[in-house]
Design a protein around this motif. Structure first.
Motif, short mmCIF file in Angstrom:
data_model
loop_
_atom_site.label_atom_id
_atom_site.label_comp_id
_atom_site.label_asym_id
_atom_site.label_seq_id
_atom_site.Cartn_x
_atom_site.Cartn_y
_atom_site.Cartn_z
N ILE A 101 -1.61 7.63 -3.04
CA ILE A 101 -1.40 7.72 -4.65
C ILE A 101 -1.38 9.34 -5.08
N GLU A 102 -2.55 9.89 -4.65
CA GLU A 102 -2.86 11.29 -4.73
C GLU A 102 -1.73 12.20 -4.39
N ALA A 103 -1.06 11.96 -3.22
CA ALA A 103 -0.32 12.81 -2.68
C ALA A 103 1.11 12.48 -3.17
N THR A 104 1.43 11.37 -3.92
CA THR A 104 2.64 11.18 -4.48
C THR A 104 2.78 11.20 -6.14
N LYS A 105 1.53 11.54 -6.63
CA LYS A 105 1.30 11.45 -8.05
C LYS A 105 2.36 12.13 -8.87
N GLU A 106 2.78 13.58 -8.49
CA GLU A 106 3.60 14.28 -9.07
C GLU A 106 5.24 13.60 -9.17
N LYS A 107 5.40 13.30 -8.16
CA LYS A 107 6.93 12.46 -7.83
C LYS A 107 6.73 11.27 -8.85
N PHE A 108 6.04 10.61 -9.03
CA PHE A 108 5.96 9.28 -9.45
C PHE A 108 5.85 9.72 -11.15
N ALA A 109 5.14 10.91 -11.38
CA ALA A 109 4.96 11.09 -12.71
C ALA A 109 6.47 11.65 -13.56
N ARG A 110 7.26 12.14 -12.12
CA ARG A 110 8.62 12.51 -12.53
C ARG A 110 9.57 11.43 -12.87
#
Length: 288
Positions: A101-110
């Motif tokens: 979740i931490e590693a992908t939070k920027e992608k999912f925010a986009r």
């Protein structure tokens, strides 16, 4: 001991992993906590490139925790998200999802900004043979869906596996690189069971393991085998002492060295002597 091991399914696996990479959000790179650096396939960096990465240090229960912590910091400094687990006993597995979740939070925010609906994180799990990928997947999925075994190379093809509502895992076959230029890495991979015993010189592996413990934990080694040896004893004298203590003798009261070699490797590989990290951080990273 120059080891070359690159069967056809390894080349095919590398090609398939590269093709599937665009479908995933994050890569789970599974390594053996006893050899956190030596069990990393250097080829993986080439085709993972800038994809977010969670480095999972499996078999933490068999490693030296202080040494392993140094490698955790090493991976963090490289931009990865390290997590130490004991997949066999289900320890720390919840931290894998948290790291994803931490590693992908920027992608999912986009994706959220674009109005896309929430979905499960798609993760590809990669690693060399016998680091425990299938065991990890089965524990996380809470069902026996991936084949497991002590023989390297059990997983032969890719498969998608649902893990709760938050994760979808793409399991991949273990991938070794074509040739081990560093003989010590080959011995480390062998002593931990990552490569088949049939492709190595087991006497070299046993000598490596014995010398490592003599240097780093001699008292524990002596106590484990319940032997005494002179301070300047050579490898053969250690073999003799272990063989005679364990009754590994042939006709004529001669020590059965093959049995001694097997015993040394078995006991070290399975944590019977103690918990060790064979990748010494100071020697491998801080050395001039």
């Amino acid at each position: 001991m120059t080891i070359q091991w690159y069967p056809g399914h390894m080349a095919k696996a590398k090609r398939e992993v590269s093709e599937q990479l665009k479908k995933v959000d994050v890569v789970f790179e599974l390594v053996d906590a006893r050899i956190p650096y030596s069990s990393r396939n250097p080829m993986i960096d080439d085709f993972i490139q800038h994809k977010p990465r969670v480095v999972i240090l499996n078999k933490m229960d068999m490693s030296n925790l202080k040494e392993m912590e140094k490698w955790n910091t090493f991976f963090e400094d490289k931009g990865a998200f390290p997590v130490a687990v004991d997949a066999k006993h289900g320890k720390n597995l919840q931290k894998v999802e948290q790291a994803a979740i931490e590693a992908t939070k920027e992608k999912f925010a986009r994706e959220k900004e674009k109005g896309l609906r929430p979905r499960a994180i798609r993760a590809m799990i990669v690693g060399i043979p016998n680091v425990g990928k299938s065991t990890l997947i089965n524990k996380m999925a809470k069902r026996a869906i991936a084949k497991t075994g002590n023989t390297p190379g059990v997983t032969k093809q890719q498969q998608w596996i649902k893990v709760g509502n938050a994760l979808q895992l793409l399991d991949t076959p273990g991938i070794l690189w074509p040739k081990f230029e560093d003989q010590t890495i080959g011995k480390k991979l062998s002593i931990t069971g990552a490569i088949k015993d049939s492709i190595v010189h087991l006497d070299d592996v046993a000598i490596y393991g014995l010398n490592f413990l003599i240097e780093h934990d001699k008292e524990t080694l002596l106590n484990h085998f319940n032997i005494e040896v002179d301070e300047d004893a050579g490898v053969l004298e250690w073999f003799d002492a272990i063989g005679r203590r364990r009754g590994m003798l042939q006709n004529g009261n001669e020590v059965d060295y093959e049995a001694v070699i097997d015993a040394i490797i078995y006991d070290i590989r399975n944590g019977k002597v103690g918990n060790y990290c064979f990748d010494i951080y100071k020697e491998m990273v801080e050395a001039p």
